[in-house]
Design a protein around this motif. Structure first.
Motif, PDB file in Angstrom:
ATOM      1  N   GLU A 111      -9.560 -12.428   2.064  1.00 16.35           N
ATOM      2  CA  GLU A 111     -10.871 -13.011   1.816  1.00 16.35           C
ATOM      3  C   GLU A 111     -10.830 -14.052   0.724  1.00 16.35           C
ATOM      4  N   LYS A 112     -11.751 -15.003   0.839  1.00 17.67           N
ATOM      5  CA  LYS A 112     -11.819 -16.081  -0.138  1.00 17.67           C
ATOM      6  C   LYS A 112     -12.858 -15.731  -1.183  1.00 17.67           C
ATOM      7  N   ASN A 113     -12.484 -15.924  -2.418  1.00 13.40           N
ATOM      8  CA  ASN A 113     -13.416 -15.760  -3.522  1.00 13.40           C
ATOM      9  C   ASN A 113     -14.421 -16.898  -3.437  1.00 13.40           C
ATOM     10  N   ARG A 114     -15.713 -16.559  -3.419  1.00 12.85           N
ATOM     11  CA  ARG A 114     -16.698 -17.609  -3.178  1.00 12.85           C
ATOM     12  C   ARG A 114     -17.302 -18.235  -4.421  1.00 12.85           C
ATOM     13  N   ASN A 115     -16.911 -17.745  -5.581  1.00  9.21           N
ATOM     14  CA  ASN A 115     -17.522 -18.302  -6.797  1.00  9.21           C
ATOM     15  C   ASN A 115     -16.883 -19.613  -7.233  1.00  9.21           C
TER      16      ASN A 115
END
Ligand code: ARG
Length: 585
Positions: A111-115
């Motif tokens: 998963e990609k960190n969205r921050n």
């Protein structure tokens, strides 16, 4: 895609609340991969630490948790092992479905960190007019791997090359060159880096021996620092010269860096002293401005301060690092700052971080981390040297690795009676040689010293780059033979796990995202290497035991998909290590 671990953890959290009430909501159920694979694939260890709190036997606690746990879509009925571990064995059908979604996911479940949090990795950072040495090579390889991993995880990564482009060495060098080779100070291309390094050594010698020269060199530094034109120009030329040489190494290694050397922070150094002074933490000691911190003493037990201004008024490495830290937080908005240097600088960073904290420019919301690493040693256990006893130049070291790789390949071609083009041979030798150097470094726990051995790093067997690259190329050749169009299989792909080795491989493929998260947390690239190595071994066992091309449909396609998924996992994993794969070798 949530990882298996996350999914199980969530179920356990719910079960804890159901079993013991809302107070248990924040408790970490301690789900890990199983220590002993005979008992299952995962285990939850929480029953043991809860024993005291609940005044119950851990096995009894485990039993209560299990009765409130709903994991039947994921595992077989959980069992209790030893003093109270909860063992979980994954169901093949669950694995099959999970693998199917993994196969369709471009990011292989990570998963990609969205921050888009800003992270700085400060690495490589050689010094102008000096040779880039193996310590810098380690920093470059490890730093690049961490940067790649964090980038892939979705962070905004600023890769900073904090080159040593300032300081007394320039006074010496300019003074010396003025004497022996003034052209070097006015004409680009008058110098080669080899010369520059030699000139530096000679200048240093003069400096140590000759009082008048010392005086002149000091004056030259003052002139340079005051921005006097002639010296600035000379300085620029010297930097340019070194930079060109460094760049050759970076190109070879496929490393991208933004240079922001020590000199960049010059305008901010005065402010640092003012800030420390106004916080009341500055003390004068033998003419130098210092900050004393608790717990730092020299060998004889006397307090060891962090010096931020020398008695002659000059600033130093620590002052620059304080200014850099402040700038990175204020201007770059970094939330995590990672410094990759040899372990010898650990004290320096601890002190810098503590002083920054005391001076109130390191808020709690920012994490600063020194990522230390050990020394590179020769096979004799001593400092790495050439056969004739000189320090090894990085360029030569990389060339040597490529030559080894080429010889290996040529021998292989000869024994297999294969003919390949010069271009093919060059490309394979280059990739294998460079990858071997990188992988040898990354596969060690970085804290320990490591022994540099061409034979070991280029071996086709064992935890080496050639082994991994070979595993990848072999899978690709199976896929080519299978003549399958992976891209156009559409949605109705089927993965069937029957044989033990096949199930083992499937399970392990699902652990990539957990591994990457661990690298993110521990900043230890060897965790990823270990995973990839283990994966290749599991693949080989699968391939020895399960016919792929010779089996019937739908098994054949299912097995080809497992091959492809393994290849994709290796390719992605290696790319995070800064290693590119070969389709054929
Ligand atoms: N130039 C230094 C050296 O060669 C490394 C700099 C590391 N980065 C830093 N911000 N101090 O040892």
């Amino acid at each position: 895609m949530t990882s298996i671990n996350e999914q199980l953890t969530q179920q356990f959290k719910d079960a804890l609340v159901k079993s013991f009430g809302e107070d248990f909501q924040e408790i970490d159920p301690q789900v890990t991969t199983a220590r002993d694979l005979r008992h299952g694939d995962y285990q939850a260890n929480i029953a043991l630490p809860l024993a005291k709190k609940l005044a119950k036997n851990p096995r009894e606690i485990a039993q209560i948790i299990i009765s409130n746990l709903s994991v039947d879509t994921i595992c077989e009925t959980p069992t209790i092992g030893g003093p109270g571990f909860i063992n979980l064995k994954l169901k093949p059908i669950y694995l099959e479905n999970k693998l199917k979604s993994l196969y369709k996911d471009q990011r292989l479940g990570i998963e990609k960190n969205r921050n888009h949090e800003q992270v700085i990795v400060d690495f490589s950072s050689p010094n102008i007019a000096k040779e880039m040495h193996v310590g810098h090579l380690r920093s470059t390889i490890i730093g690049d791997c961490l940067a790649r991993t964090l980038e892939f995880l979705g962070y905004e990564v600023l890769r900073l090359n904090h080159v040593g482009d300032w300081g007394t060495q320039f006074g010496m060098l300019i003074t010396y060159l003025k004497e022996v080779y003034p052209d070097a100070l006015t004409q680009a291309d008058a110098l080669e880096i080899g010369d520059l390094v030699n000139f530096y050594k000679q200048a240093k010698k003069r400096f140590d021996e000759d009082q008048n020269f010392q005086e002149a060199a000091r004056e030259a530094v003052v002139k340079l620092q005051s921005g006097e034109q002639e010296s600035s120009q000379a300085w620029q030329l010297l930097c340019e010269q070194s930079r060109r040489e460094f760049q050759k190494i970076y190109d070879r290694l496929d490393i991208k860096l933004t240079e922001r050397g020590e000199s960049f922070y010059n305008p901010y150094l005065d402010d640092i002293i003012t800030a420390l002074d106004s916080e009341g933490i500055l003390e004068k000691d033998q003419g130098a401005q210092c900050v004393f911190l608790e717990g730092f003493t020299n060998k004889s037990g006397n307090p060891l301060p962090l010096i931020v201004q020398k008695s002659d008024g000059g600033y130093n490495y620590a002052t620059t690092d304080l200014a850099a830290l402040r700038y990175r937080i204020k201007e770059d908005q970094a939330k995590r700052i990672i410094y990759v240097t040899d372990a010898g600088q650990s004290n320096h960073f601890t002190q810098v971080f503590q002083v920054a904290k005391k001076a109130n420019f390191l808020p709690d919301t920012v994490e600063v981390i020194h990522v230390p690493f050990g020394l590179v040693k020769g096979e004799d256990g001593k400092k790495l040297k050439t056969r004739s006893g000189e320090t090894i130049k990085l360029k030569d070291l990389l060339n040597e690795a490529i030559n080894y790789a080429r010889k290996d390949l040529e021998n292989r071609l000869q024994s297999e009676e294969r003919i390949e083009s010069e271009e093919f041979i060059n490309n394979v030798a280059q990739t294998v040689g460079i990858s071997a150097v990188k992988y040898a470094d990354l596969s060690q726990n970085r804290i320990s010293d490591y022994i540099f051995s061409y034979d070991k790093m280029l071996a086709l067997q064992g935890n080496t780059a050639p082994y991994m690259l070979y595993a990848y190329a072999r899978i690709q050749s199976i896929s080519r033979e299978g003549n399958i169009d992976y891209e156009n299989l559409g949605d109705n792909i089927e993965i069937i796990l029957q044989e033990d080795t096949e199930i083992e491989l499937g399970k392990y493929l699902l652990q990539l995202s957990e591994t990457i998260k661990e690298v993110e947390k521990t900043l230890l690239p060897n965790r990823l290497c270990d995973y990839l190595y283990e994966l290749s071994k599991k693949f080989n066992r699968f391939y020895e035991n399960c016919p792929v091309l010779k089996s019937e449909e739908p098994t054949k396609t299912s097995r080809l998909l497992l091959c492809d998924l393994t290849a994709k996992t290796l390719k992605l994993g290696l790319s995070l290590l800064g290693i590119s794969v070969l389709e054929r070798m």
